[in-house]
Design a protein around this motif. Structure first.
Motif, PDB file in Angstrom:
ATOM      1  N   ALA A  51       0.805  -1.335  -0.166  1.00  0.00           N
ATOM      2  CA  ALA A  51      -0.067   0.113   0.050  1.00  0.00           C
ATOM      3  C   ALA A  51       0.920   1.129   0.007  1.00  0.00           C
ATOM      4  O   ALA A  51       0.647   2.327  -0.747  1.00  0.00           O
ATOM      5  CB  ALA A  51      -0.958   0.002   1.289  1.00  0.00           C
ATOM      6  N   ASP A  71      -7.315   2.437  -7.940  1.00  0.00           N
ATOM      7  CA  ASP A  71      -6.938   2.138  -6.660  1.00  0.00           C
ATOM      8  C   ASP A  71      -6.808   3.388  -5.620  1.00  0.00           C
ATOM      9  O   ASP A  71      -6.546   3.184  -4.494  1.00  0.00           O
ATOM     10  CB  ASP A  71      -6.186   0.841  -6.372  1.00  0.00           C
ATOM     11  N   ASP A  78     -14.656   6.000   1.659  1.00  0.00           N
ATOM     12  CA  ASP A  78     -14.402   4.884   2.568  1.00  0.00           C
ATOM     13  C   ASP A  78     -13.288   5.167   3.289  1.00  0.00           C
ATOM     14  O   ASP A  78     -12.916   4.241   4.265  1.00  0.00           O
ATOM     15  CB  ASP A  78     -14.237   3.516   1.748  1.00  0.00           C
ATOM     16  N   LEU A  79     -12.366   5.906   3.386  1.00  0.00           N
ATOM     17  CA  LEU A  79     -11.218   6.220   4.228  1.00  0.00           C
ATOM     18  C   LEU A  79     -11.585   6.417   5.545  1.00  0.00           C
ATOM     19  O   LEU A  79     -12.325   7.224   6.163  1.00  0.00           O
ATOM     20  CB  LEU A  79     -10.391   7.399   3.591  1.00  0.00           C
ATOM     21  N   THR A  94      -0.842   3.939   7.427  1.00  0.00           N
ATOM     22  CA  THR A  94      -1.423   2.776   6.799  1.00  0.00           C
ATOM     23  C   THR A  94      -2.593   2.385   7.889  1.00  0.00           C
ATOM     24  O   THR A  94      -2.274   2.469   9.001  1.00  0.00           O
ATOM     25  CB  THR A  94      -0.804   1.737   6.457  1.00  0.00           C
ATOM     26  N   HIS A  99     -13.591  -1.365   2.217  1.00  0.00           N
ATOM     27  CA  HIS A  99     -13.745  -0.702   0.847  1.00  0.00           C
ATOM     28  C   HIS A  99     -14.701  -1.458   0.183  1.00  0.00           C
ATOM     29  O   HIS A  99     -14.490  -2.522  -0.185  1.00  0.00           O
ATOM     30  CB  HIS A  99     -12.593  -0.519   0.175  1.00  0.00           C
ATOM     31  N   ALA A 104      -9.736  -4.269   3.312  1.00  0.00           N
ATOM     32  CA  ALA A 104      -8.838  -3.420   2.598  1.00  0.00           C
ATOM     33  C   ALA A 104      -7.705  -2.834   3.279  1.00  0.00           C
ATOM     34  O   ALA A 104      -8.065  -2.443   4.599  1.00  0.00           O
ATOM     35  CB  ALA A 104      -9.556  -2.295   1.659  1.00  0.00           C
ATOM     36  N   TRP A 106      -5.587   0.544   3.730  1.00  0.00           N
ATOM     37  CA  TRP A 106      -5.457   1.919   3.215  1.00  0.00           C
ATOM     38  C   TRP A 106      -4.026   2.542   3.386  1.00  0.00           C
ATOM     39  O   TRP A 106      -3.405   2.157   4.481  1.00  0.00           O
ATOM     40  CB  TRP A 106      -6.541   2.444   4.063  1.00  0.00           C
ATOM     41  N   GLU A 120      -5.916   2.134  -1.888  1.00  0.00           N
ATOM     42  CA  GLU A 120      -6.444   0.858  -1.193  1.00  0.00           C
ATOM     43  C   GLU A 120      -5.947  -0.157  -1.785  1.00  0.00           C
ATOM     44  O   GLU A 120      -6.110  -0.665  -3.215  1.00  0.00           O
ATOM     45  CB  GLU A 120      -7.854   0.818  -1.016  1.00  0.00           C
ATOM     46  N   ASP A 122      -6.454  -4.575  -1.791  1.00  0.00           N
ATOM     47  CA  ASP A 122      -7.368  -5.614  -1.420  1.00  0.00           C
ATOM     48  C   ASP A 122      -6.506  -6.470  -0.300  1.00  0.00           C
ATOM     49  O   ASP A 122      -5.731  -7.196  -0.611  1.00  0.00           O
ATOM     50  CB  ASP A 122      -7.826  -6.648  -2.529  1.00  0.00           C
ATOM     51  N   TYR A 123      -7.442  -6.741   0.630  1.00  0.00           N
ATOM     52  CA  TYR A 123      -6.764  -7.429   1.850  1.00  0.00           C
ATOM     53  C   TYR A 123      -7.573  -8.482   1.948  1.00  0.00           C
ATOM     54  O   TYR A 123      -7.577  -9.179   3.190  1.00  0.00           O
ATOM     55  CB  TYR A 123      -6.839  -6.365   3.143  1.00  0.00           C
TER      56      TYR A 123
END
Length: 411
Positions: A51, A71, A78-79, A94, A99, A104, A106, A120, A122-123
């Motif tokens: 990230a 991304d 959504d932050l 971070t 998200h 996610a 960030w 973001e 993808d987590y």
């Protein structure tokens, strides 16, 4: 207030099972936490590095006036608020968040115009990895605890079983069965490891053998002394009968008779100790036996019949038991003395000071009397021995309103 635990909670097997369970749970929890923390740190670290790398690229593209990747964005809705605050304060950071409804990672930093540029990553895969790891830790810990508990319980049960066997043999020895032995196989095979239980079993068997040898030696000594005294006492009794009448003659005859009675009692005890006495059963009415014993004693003893009963017993031995109890009541107690027949239970009671405490707790002891009482303590010992030969139970107690109570329970 002290809580009363159930009886089973004090057993060695339960304590060992609880200890094993607690230790397994603690070890599983410690290992699970260590693995969880290690894998989580690695997964989160990789996502964080990715990230931050994307954030640097997005910042360079934004400053160059290029279009941002899909991304990345400025002030995305959504932050996470805390990360937004950090970026607006001029720092980069971070944070794991969401998200569009999925996990996610960030990364956000400041850009011109007091705005936050965020990226973001993808987590979802990392979150699934950690969740799967946690489930695997739980299942493997449960399996390990169950397996360890079963194996530990099996091992402890084998030890406790041997301990129970040793305790059971010890109780048999204390009850008079000197032939009882543990015979632990480990004590007979020198090639097998000798643990503490085997050492206790061997010590108990050795003690029982030594005790049995000493007791047999004492029994043989008692029997030999009684037999050796019998012959000179017979001659002494015959000589006493030839003495001229008078007070000295009466004293001699009385002492000779007492010595003969003592010798016969010792012979009877030696026969009872050998355990070879046999019973000649016949049907007898207990009330009739009690009345016959009282008449033969020549004492002022009341016979009370609550419920008469016919029993299979050896009349001679039963009369010996009751005769000794009646004689003891008159010799060491006070009147009135009564013999009560109630079914298969015969009770002999006096109204004296009662039995000594040691006799009530542990039974009669040979050659032990208290309070200057006459006798040798053999009458009740013989009564107990003859009762055992009959298969009956003779117990001793004291009445609440005073007096000794001897209870013979026939089977």
């Amino acid at each position: 207030m002290r809580l009363a635990l159930p009886r089973w909670s004090g057993t060695l097997a339960v304590k060992a099972a609880v200890f094993i369970t607690v230790m397994c749970c603690a070890l599983a929890a410690l290992l699970g936490v260590l693995v969880h923390v290690s894998v989580t740190n690695q997964t989160v670290g990789e996502a964080r590095d990715l990230a931050l790398s994307r954030l640097r690229e997005a910042t360079e593209a934004y400053e160059a006036g290029e279009m941002l990747e899909w991304d990345a964005g400025v002030d995305p809705p959504d932050l996470p608020a805390s990360l937004r605050t950090l970026a607006l304060a001029g720092d980069r950071g971070t944070m794991v968040g969401e998200h569009r409804g999925r996990p996610a990672m960030w990364a956000a930093g400041p850009v011109d115009g007091n705005r936050a540029l965020a990226v973001e990553v993808d987590y979802s895969q990392g979150a699934r990895t950690i969740a799967g790891l946690d489930r695997a830790i739980l299942w493997s810990s449960a399996l390990a605890i169950t397996t360890t508990l079963l194996v530990g319980a099996f091992a402890v049960t084998r030890v406790t079983k041997r301990l129970h066997t040793t305790a059971r043999v010890a109780r048999r020895i204390s009850a008079g069965d000197l032939d009882a032995r543990v015979d632990d196989p480990r004590t007979k095979d020198a090639t097998r490891p000798q643990d503490e239980v085997a050492a206790v079993a061997a010590a108990l068997d050795t003690m029982a053998g030594s005790l049995q040898g000493k007791l047999l030696s004492e029994q043989r000594f008692t029997a030999d002394v009684a037999h050796e005294l019998r012959t000179p006492l017979t001659g002494l009794h015959a000589a006493a009968e030839l003495l001229p009448p008078g007070r000295p003659t009466e004293l001699v005859r009385d002492r000779v008779a007492a010595l003969r009675t003592l010798t016969e009692d010792l012979l009877e005890i030696s026969r009872l100790d050998t355990g070879r006495e046999t019973v000649e059963p016949a049907t007898e009415r207990l009330a009739a036996v009690a009345e016959r014993v009282v008449r033969a004693s020549g004492t002022d003893t009341e016979v009370v019949v609550v419920r008469d009963l016919a029993v299979e017993t050896d009349r001679r031995r039963l009369e010996r038991v009751l005769g000794n109890l009646v004689a003891n009541a008159h010799r060491h107690g006070h009147g009135p003395v009564s013999v009560t027949v109630d079914g298969a239970v015969v009770t002999v009671r006096d109204h004296g000071e009662g039995f000594p405490e040691y006799l009530v707790s542990h039974g009669p002891q040979r050659f032990r009397t208290e309070g200057g009482a006459r006798g040798h303590g053999l009458g009740l010992t013989i009564a107990v021995g003859q009762a055992e030969v009959l298969g009956a139970r003779l117990s001793f107690s004291n009445a609440e309103d005073g007096g000794a109570v001897a209870t013979l329970t026939l089977r």
